[in-house]
Design a protein around this motif. Structure first.
Motif, PDB file in Angstrom:
ATOM      1  N   ARG A  48      42.356  46.857  27.110  1.00 30.42           N
ATOM      2  CA  ARG A  48      43.965  46.633  27.641  1.00 30.42           C
ATOM      3  C   ARG A  48      45.391  47.707  27.000  1.00 30.42           C
ATOM      4  O   ARG A  48      45.532  47.214  25.665  1.00 30.42           O
ATOM      5  CB  ARG A  48      44.212  45.179  27.766  1.00 30.42           C
ATOM      6  N   PRO A  49      46.183  49.001  27.942  1.00 29.03           N
ATOM      7  CA  PRO A  49      46.977  48.871  27.083  1.00 29.03           C
ATOM      8  C   PRO A  49      48.061  47.615  26.753  1.00 29.03           C
ATOM      9  O   PRO A  49      48.147  47.107  27.545  1.00 29.03           O
ATOM     10  CB  PRO A  49      47.756  50.161  27.459  1.00 29.03           C
TER      11      PRO A  49
ATOM     12  N   ILE B 108      48.114  46.148  34.514  1.00 32.65           N
ATOM     13  CA  ILE B 108      46.984  46.152  34.409  1.00 32.65           C
ATOM     14  C   ILE B 108      46.512  44.253  34.237  1.00 32.65           C
ATOM     15  O   ILE B 108      45.250  44.012  35.617  1.00 32.65           O
ATOM     16  CB  ILE B 108      46.292  46.175  33.469  1.00 32.65           C
ATOM     17  N   GLY B 109      46.898  43.221  34.229  1.00 34.56           N
ATOM     18  CA  GLY B 109      47.222  41.644  34.071  1.00 34.56           C
ATOM     19  C   GLY B 109      47.520  41.606  35.308  1.00 34.56           C
ATOM     20  O   GLY B 109      46.966  41.108  36.194  1.00 34.56           O
ATOM     21  N   VAL B 110      48.331  41.776  35.933  1.00 35.29           N
ATOM     22  CA  VAL B 110      48.533  41.550  37.421  1.00 35.29           C
ATOM     23  C   VAL B 110      47.945  41.633  38.217  1.00 35.29           C
ATOM     24  O   VAL B 110      47.237  41.294  39.070  1.00 35.29           O
ATOM     25  CB  VAL B 110      50.195  41.877  37.728  1.00 35.29           C
ATOM     26  N   GLY B 111      47.361  42.918  38.149  1.00 36.91           N
ATOM     27  CA  GLY B 111      46.558  43.558  39.283  1.00 36.91           C
ATOM     28  C   GLY B 111      45.157  42.750  38.729  1.00 36.91           C
ATOM     29  O   GLY B 111      44.581  42.669  40.586  1.00 36.91           O
ATOM     30  N   GLU B 112      44.770  42.530  37.928  1.00 36.59           N
ATOM     31  CA  GLU B 112      43.622  41.826  37.387  1.00 36.59           C
ATOM     32  C   GLU B 112      43.955  40.404  38.679  1.00 36.59           C
ATOM     33  O   GLU B 112      43.124  40.176  39.055  1.00 36.59           O
ATOM     34  CB  GLU B 112      42.816  42.094  36.291  1.00 36.59           C
TER      35      GLU B 112
ATOM     36  N   TYR C  16      41.633  30.168  32.128  1.00 37.03           N
ATOM     37  CA  TYR C  16      42.421  29.935  31.537  1.00 37.03           C
ATOM     38  C   TYR C  16      42.496  30.602  30.343  1.00 37.03           C
ATOM     39  O   TYR C  16      43.548  30.869  29.430  1.00 37.03           O
ATOM     40  CB  TYR C  16      43.196  28.286  31.017  1.00 37.03           C
ATOM     41  N   LYS C  17      42.225  30.108  29.740  1.00 46.69           N
ATOM     42  CA  LYS C  17      41.409  30.951  28.419  1.00 46.69           C
ATOM     43  C   LYS C  17      41.241  32.087  28.186  1.00 46.69           C
ATOM     44  O   LYS C  17      42.305  33.223  27.223  1.00 46.69           O
ATOM     45  CB  LYS C  17      39.870  29.958  27.278  1.00 46.69           C
ATOM     46  N   TRP C  18      40.585  32.359  29.184  1.00 49.32           N
ATOM     47  CA  TRP C  18      40.360  34.049  28.889  1.00 49.32           C
ATOM     48  C   TRP C  18      41.792  35.053  29.466  1.00 49.32           C
ATOM     49  O   TRP C  18      41.892  35.468  28.681  1.00 49.32           O
ATOM     50  CB  TRP C  18      38.735  34.681  29.717  1.00 49.32           C
TER      51      TRP C  18
ATOM     52  N   VAL D 278      41.406  38.595  27.723  1.00 52.14           N
ATOM     53  CA  VAL D 278      39.767  39.196  27.937  1.00 52.14           C
ATOM     54  C   VAL D 278      40.168  39.868  30.163  1.00 52.14           C
ATOM     55  O   VAL D 278      40.020  39.665  30.501  1.00 52.14           O
ATOM     56  CB  VAL D 278      39.264  37.907  28.319  1.00 52.14           C
ATOM     57  N   SER D 279      39.429  40.909  30.504  1.00 49.54           N
ATOM     58  CA  SER D 279      39.389  42.154  31.044  1.00 49.54           C
ATOM     59  C   SER D 279      38.355  41.245  32.047  1.00 49.54           C
ATOM     60  O   SER D 279      37.709  40.338  32.097  1.00 49.54           O
ATOM     61  CB  SER D 279      39.147  43.451  31.086  1.00 49.54           C
ATOM     62  N   LEU D 280      38.991  41.509  32.984  1.00 53.10           N
ATOM     63  CA  LEU D 280      37.883  40.833  34.491  1.00 53.10           C
ATOM     64  C   LEU D 280      36.585  41.426  34.971  1.00 53.10           C
ATOM     65  O   LEU D 280      35.725  40.359  34.749  1.00 53.10           O
ATOM     66  CB  LEU D 280      39.026  41.292  35.651  1.00 53.10           C
TER      67      LEU D 280
END
Length: 287
Positions: free
Chosen positions: A126-127, A135-139, A183-185, A190-192
């Motif tokens: 993840r950049p 990317i985090g929001v999209g995931e 929650y932990k991931w 951690v990517s999806l």
């Protein structure tokens, strides 16, 4: 952790004392009282002329059922919605405070990455900066849609004769375990794709982890089972936050010789999610 203790106590107070206590009061006090005031059978003290007609008994039954429904409509259903919303917010706080305790015990994100190759490879994919946030929001959006479709799939499977209940129990156990560890991931970025791959490769561990949360569904009424699960769930969120699941699974592999094969649990949900996202071509162009 004082903050963690307060949130756990609030969950017990709202879901255990208030919600389950209200249900217990209804079934053990209110309904017996209504049955005494508005009995189901004719009482000879009413007089024979009243007992010869069923109108009074039918009227009492109607009034009794109506009063019970009023309790549900104006108390239990609003309380259920309120409890669900507030508890969902509190679960996030419980995970946050539990992870803060983990960090204070020298188990912070950097040390977890050093001892966990799974997390190291994931975080590196993840950049940083705005791209990483996007990317985090999209995931997260994709994950919500994926789990919603998976839950619908689990519900449909539960309607299958004979095997439906057993399959429904296992899939719900997996789903609650995923929610607990999510929650932990999220905390460790951690990517999806890595989450789903790790989850599907170690399905037996997660099915066992989530099964105690699902058991109340098969023994209690829907409202009662929700109250029991709402008490258990924060404890499992807290446990997941402090569990080194990768190390635990590696230690257990020697017991079964690593013969447990990966099961594509989310295959159908992934395909349907992809089909749903294809309805938004402009969003795909931007990606």
């Amino acid at each position: 952790s004082r903050a963690l203790s307060i949130r756990i106590a609030q969950c017990f107070l709202l879901n255990g004392f208030i919600f389950l206590g209200s249900l217990l009061t209804l079934k053990s006090v209110v309904i017996p009282t209504l049955l005494w005031i508005l009995p189901e059978q004719c009482d000879q003290s009413w007089g024979q002329h009243l007992c010869d007609h069923t109108t009074a008994v039918a009227l009492y039954s109607f009034l009794r059922s109506g009063l019970v429904e009023i309790f549900y409509v104006f108390w239990f259903y609003p309380l259920y919605i309120f409890s669900f919303i507030i508890s969902t917010l509190w679960y996030g706080d419980i995970a946050k405070h539990a992870l803060a305790v983990v960090k204070s015990k020298k188990l912070d994100a950097s040390q977890a990455s050093d001892s966990d190759p799974h997390s190291t490879s994931v975080s590196a994919d993840r950049p940083e900066g705005f791209d990483g946030v996007a990317i985090g929001v999209g995931e997260q959006v994709y994950s919500i849609l994926l789990l919603t479709i998976f839950f619908a799939e689990v519900t449909v499977i539960g309607c299958i004769p004979y095997l439906g209940k057993a399959m429904n129990f296992m899939l719900l156990s997996l789903m609650y375990a995923y929610y607990c560890f999510e929650y932990k991931w999220n905390f460790f970025a951690v990517s999806l794709n890595h989450r789903l791959d790790f989850f599907e490769s170690n399905w037996a561990f997660f099915a066992g982890f989530g099964s105690p949360c699902v058991l109340p569904i098969f023994f209690f009424s829907p409202l009662t089972s929700y109250g029991v699960m709402a008490i258990l769930y924060p404890l499992f969120v807290m446990t997941a936050a402090g569990t080194q699941e990768e190390q635990t699974i590696d230690e257990l592999k020697s017991l079964h010789g690593g013969k447990l094969n990966r099961i594509p649990l989310f295959f159908v949900a992934k395909r349907l999610t992809t089909q749903a996202l294809q309805l938004f071509p402009e969003a795909q162009k931007e990606q």
